[in-house]
Design a protein around this motif. Structure first.
Motif, PDB file in Angstrom:
ATOM      1  N   ILE A 214      25.600   8.545 -42.401  1.00 47.94           N
ATOM      2  CA  ILE A 214      25.619   8.283 -43.626  1.00 47.94           C
ATOM      3  C   ILE A 214      24.508   7.509 -44.333  1.00 47.94           C
ATOM      4  O   ILE A 214      23.620   8.240 -45.219  1.00 47.94           O
ATOM      5  CB  ILE A 214      26.947   7.701 -44.276  1.00 47.94           C
ATOM      6  CG1 ILE A 214      28.093   8.680 -44.070  1.00 47.94           C
ATOM      7  CG2 ILE A 214      26.700   7.723 -45.982  1.00 47.94           C
ATOM      8  CD1 ILE A 214      29.568   8.173 -44.376  1.00 47.94           C
ATOM      9  N   LEU A 215      23.913   6.590 -43.864  1.00 53.39           N
ATOM     10  CA  LEU A 215      23.013   5.642 -44.117  1.00 53.39           C
ATOM     11  C   LEU A 215      21.492   6.274 -43.726  1.00 53.39           C
ATOM     12  O   LEU A 215      20.577   6.286 -44.654  1.00 53.39           O
ATOM     13  CB  LEU A 215      23.101   4.336 -43.531  1.00 53.39           C
ATOM     14  CG  LEU A 215      24.081   3.429 -44.070  1.00 53.39           C
ATOM     15  CD1 LEU A 215      24.258   2.161 -43.225  1.00 53.39           C
ATOM     16  CD2 LEU A 215      23.950   3.279 -45.594  1.00 53.39           C
ATOM     17  N   ILE A 216      21.569   7.072 -42.413  1.00 56.12           N
ATOM     18  CA  ILE A 216      20.308   7.741 -42.353  1.00 56.12           C
ATOM     19  C   ILE A 216      20.172   8.889 -43.323  1.00 56.12           C
ATOM     20  O   ILE A 216      18.948   9.088 -43.605  1.00 56.12           O
ATOM     21  CB  ILE A 216      20.271   8.115 -40.725  1.00 56.12           C
ATOM     22  CG1 ILE A 216      20.259   7.203 -39.910  1.00 56.12           C
ATOM     23  CG2 ILE A 216      19.432   9.275 -40.510  1.00 56.12           C
ATOM     24  CD1 ILE A 216      20.814   7.547 -38.478  1.00 56.12           C
ATOM     25  N   THR A 217      21.345   9.680 -43.263  1.00 55.82           N
ATOM     26  CA  THR A 217      21.203  10.726 -44.547  1.00 55.82           C
ATOM     27  C   THR A 217      20.498  10.257 -45.966  1.00 55.82           C
ATOM     28  O   THR A 217      19.757  10.791 -46.406  1.00 55.82           O
ATOM     29  CB  THR A 217      22.456  11.354 -44.511  1.00 55.82           C
ATOM     30  OG1 THR A 217      22.797  12.001 -43.373  1.00 55.82           O
ATOM     31  CG2 THR A 217      22.424  12.760 -45.482  1.00 55.82           C
ATOM     32  N   CYS A 218      21.077   9.416 -46.059  1.00 50.52           N
ATOM     33  CA  CYS A 218      20.732   8.710 -47.599  1.00 50.52           C
ATOM     34  C   CYS A 218      19.140   8.244 -47.452  1.00 50.52           C
ATOM     35  O   CYS A 218      18.496   8.587 -48.334  1.00 50.52           O
ATOM     36  CB  CYS A 218      21.574   7.491 -48.194  1.00 50.52           C
ATOM     37  SG  CYS A 218      23.309   7.893 -48.452  1.00 50.52           S
ATOM     38  N   SER A 219      18.762   7.681 -46.672  1.00 50.55           N
ATOM     39  CA  SER A 219      17.179   7.350 -46.096  1.00 50.55           C
ATOM     40  C   SER A 219      16.408   8.510 -46.422  1.00 50.55           C
ATOM     41  O   SER A 219      15.464   8.597 -46.925  1.00 50.55           O
ATOM     42  CB  SER A 219      17.221   6.571 -45.039  1.00 50.55           C
ATOM     43  OG  SER A 219      17.273   7.180 -43.907  1.00 50.55           O
ATOM     44  N   TYR A 220      16.932   9.572 -45.488  1.00 48.56           N
ATOM     45  CA  TYR A 220      15.968  10.717 -45.657  1.00 48.56           C
ATOM     46  C   TYR A 220      15.973  11.595 -46.714  1.00 48.56           C
ATOM     47  O   TYR A 220      15.028  12.230 -47.206  1.00 48.56           O
ATOM     48  CB  TYR A 220      16.342  11.692 -44.213  1.00 48.56           C
ATOM     49  CG  TYR A 220      15.392  11.247 -43.074  1.00 48.56           C
ATOM     50  CD1 TYR A 220      14.208  11.347 -42.838  1.00 48.56           C
ATOM     51  CD2 TYR A 220      16.391  10.422 -42.212  1.00 48.56           C
ATOM     52  CE1 TYR A 220      13.697  10.786 -41.947  1.00 48.56           C
ATOM     53  CE2 TYR A 220      15.827   9.887 -40.941  1.00 48.56           C
ATOM     54  CZ  TYR A 220      14.476   9.830 -40.966  1.00 48.56           C
ATOM     55  OH  TYR A 220      13.684   9.595 -39.813  1.00 48.56           O
ATOM     56  N   ILE A 221      17.081  11.520 -47.673  1.00 54.09           N
ATOM     57  CA  ILE A 221      16.895  12.082 -48.849  1.00 54.09           C
ATOM     58  C   ILE A 221      15.911  11.353 -49.757  1.00 54.09           C
ATOM     59  O   ILE A 221      15.269  11.748 -50.552  1.00 54.09           O
ATOM     60  CB  ILE A 221      18.463  11.864 -49.645  1.00 54.09           C
ATOM     61  CG1 ILE A 221      19.283  13.010 -48.790  1.00 54.09           C
ATOM     62  CG2 ILE A 221      18.437  12.480 -50.967  1.00 54.09           C
ATOM     63  CD1 ILE A 221      20.806  12.925 -49.193  1.00 54.09           C
ATOM     64  N   ALA A 222      16.143   9.794 -49.699  1.00 53.82           N
ATOM     65  CA  ALA A 222      14.936   9.283 -50.460  1.00 53.82           C
ATOM     66  C   ALA A 222      13.781   9.428 -50.106  1.00 53.82           C
ATOM     67  O   ALA A 222      12.879   9.548 -50.932  1.00 53.82           O
ATOM     68  CB  ALA A 222      15.360   7.612 -50.331  1.00 53.82           C
ATOM     69  N   ILE A 223      13.524   9.605 -48.497  1.00 54.65           N
ATOM     70  CA  ILE A 223      12.234   9.813 -48.239  1.00 54.65           C
ATOM     71  C   ILE A 223      11.490  11.253 -48.717  1.00 54.65           C
ATOM     72  O   ILE A 223      10.548  11.355 -48.943  1.00 54.65           O
ATOM     73  CB  ILE A 223      12.018   9.851 -46.603  1.00 54.65           C
ATOM     74  CG1 ILE A 223      12.235   8.444 -46.210  1.00 54.65           C
ATOM     75  CG2 ILE A 223      10.828  10.422 -46.129  1.00 54.65           C
ATOM     76  CD1 ILE A 223      12.578   8.338 -44.672  1.00 54.65           C
ATOM     77  N   LEU A 224      12.319  12.322 -48.535  1.00 49.83           N
ATOM     78  CA  LEU A 224      12.088  13.638 -49.119  1.00 49.83           C
ATOM     79  C   LEU A 224      11.776  13.719 -50.729  1.00 49.83           C
ATOM     80  O   LEU A 224      10.894  14.457 -51.056  1.00 49.83           O
ATOM     81  CB  LEU A 224      13.293  14.790 -48.812  1.00 49.83           C
ATOM     82  CG  LEU A 224      13.324  14.699 -47.171  1.00 49.83           C
ATOM     83  CD1 LEU A 224      14.742  15.880 -47.121  1.00 49.83           C
ATOM     84  CD2 LEU A 224      12.209  15.489 -46.869  1.00 49.83           C
TER      85      LEU A 224
END
Length: 314
Positions: A214-224
């Motif tokens: 979940i945290l990885i997904t959130c971080s990559y959404i912010a990165i994108l």
């Protein structure tokens, strides 16, 4: 050891069956397993050696990669030698205490590997979304403390597993229809109530792999979101290429893990050999994929590896 339906016992030795229904081709299955295992050893040892010996690579992301490579090496070595011995030499016996250690190491180290992948994602998030503060946020002290926290989380969350298995009485058989000792596979042998153990397993899995994902997904959404706001197309493509490498690692690490986890609890119609084969892929493939993707896609590691290979060749 004979089975018993009315007498509780704790077997001193378990017998591993391998992959049920595929016993006739165990020898052939072992060949690609062995090649992948040796490649994983070579790749991860190379990453550790290159980063250790090159001061230019002493940066947060590469430190986290070292931690991930170390975890991958131990994960695969915990199970694969015994699996290959089972497939090639029919060495099915495994001592109860060894089985308990294997259960703990596999689950704890997989949790640590998941945490290190999260740490790499966190490093990329700061490097892309807040680059000016990258060096001040991820100091050497923070990196050490973060690595220690990930190790302690895995060790503490999964340390109850061996004790739970030791306290549960077995009343059916000492034959494990699997290639290695797995917590949920051993739970099925218990003739006592295992509801608490199952709830604990579900909670520990969520607090490690589930929460990390979940945290990885959130971080990559912010990165994108940050990437698509960049004015330069070249910068966007370069950043997306980096994110693509990490996405491949995440998919390879979590897809078989979630499949194995869900089929143990809900996939009663999934054939046993399918579940066990995926469980082996879960231990075998991520270590080699991590080393290949991070080694090949990381320009600095790739160049350093090619320099060392060229010097050995000539």
């Amino acid at each position: 050891m004979p089975s018993s339906n009315n007498t509780n016992f704790h077997p001193s030795i378990f017998l591993l069956l391998g992959i049920p229904g595929m016993e006739a081709i165990h020898t052939w299955i072992a060949m690609p397993f062995c090649l992948v295992y040796l490649s994983a050893l070579l790749g991860n040892f190379s990453i550790l050696f290159i980063i250790r010996t090159d001061p230019n690579l002493h940066e947060p992301m590469y430190f986290f990669l070292c931690m991930l490579s170390a975890a991958d090496l131990i994960i695969s070595t915990t199970a694969m030698p015994k699996i290959l011995s089972l497939f090639w030499f029919h060495d099915r016996e495994i001592y109860f205490e060894t089985c308990l250690v294997q259960v703990f190491l596999i689950h704890a180290l997989c949790s640590m590997a998941s945490g290190f992948i999260l740490a790499v994602a966190f490093d990329r998030y700061i490097a892309i979304c807040n680059p000016l503060r990258h060096s001040t946020i991820l100091t050497h002290k923070v990196i050490k403390n973060l690595g220690l926290a990930i190790v302690l989380r895995g060790a503490l969350l999964f340390s109850p597993q061996p004790f739970m298995l030791r306290w549960l009485p077995c009343c059916e058989t000492n034959i494990i229809p699997h290639t290695y000792c797995e917590f949920m596979a051993l739970i099925k042998f218990a003739c006592a109530e295992t509801r608490i153990c199952r709830i604990y397993s579900l909670t520990a899995a969520f607090l490690t792999g589930g929460l990390d994902f979940i945290l990885i997904t959130c971080s990559y959404i912010a990165i994108l979101c940050t990437v698509f706001s960049l004015p330069s197309k070249a910068a966007r493509l370069k950043t997306l290429g980096t994110c693509g490498s990490h996405t491949c690692v995440i998919l390879v690490a979590y897809t078989p893990a979630f499949f194995s986890f869900l089929t143990h609890r809900f996939g009663h119609r999934v054939a046993p050999h399918t579940h066990i084969f995926v469980a082996n892929i879960y231990l075998l493939v991520p270590p080699i994929v991590n080393s290949l993707i991070y080694g090949i896609r990381s320009k600095r590691i790739r160049e350093r590896f090619l320099q060392g290979f060229t010097s050995l060749k000539f």
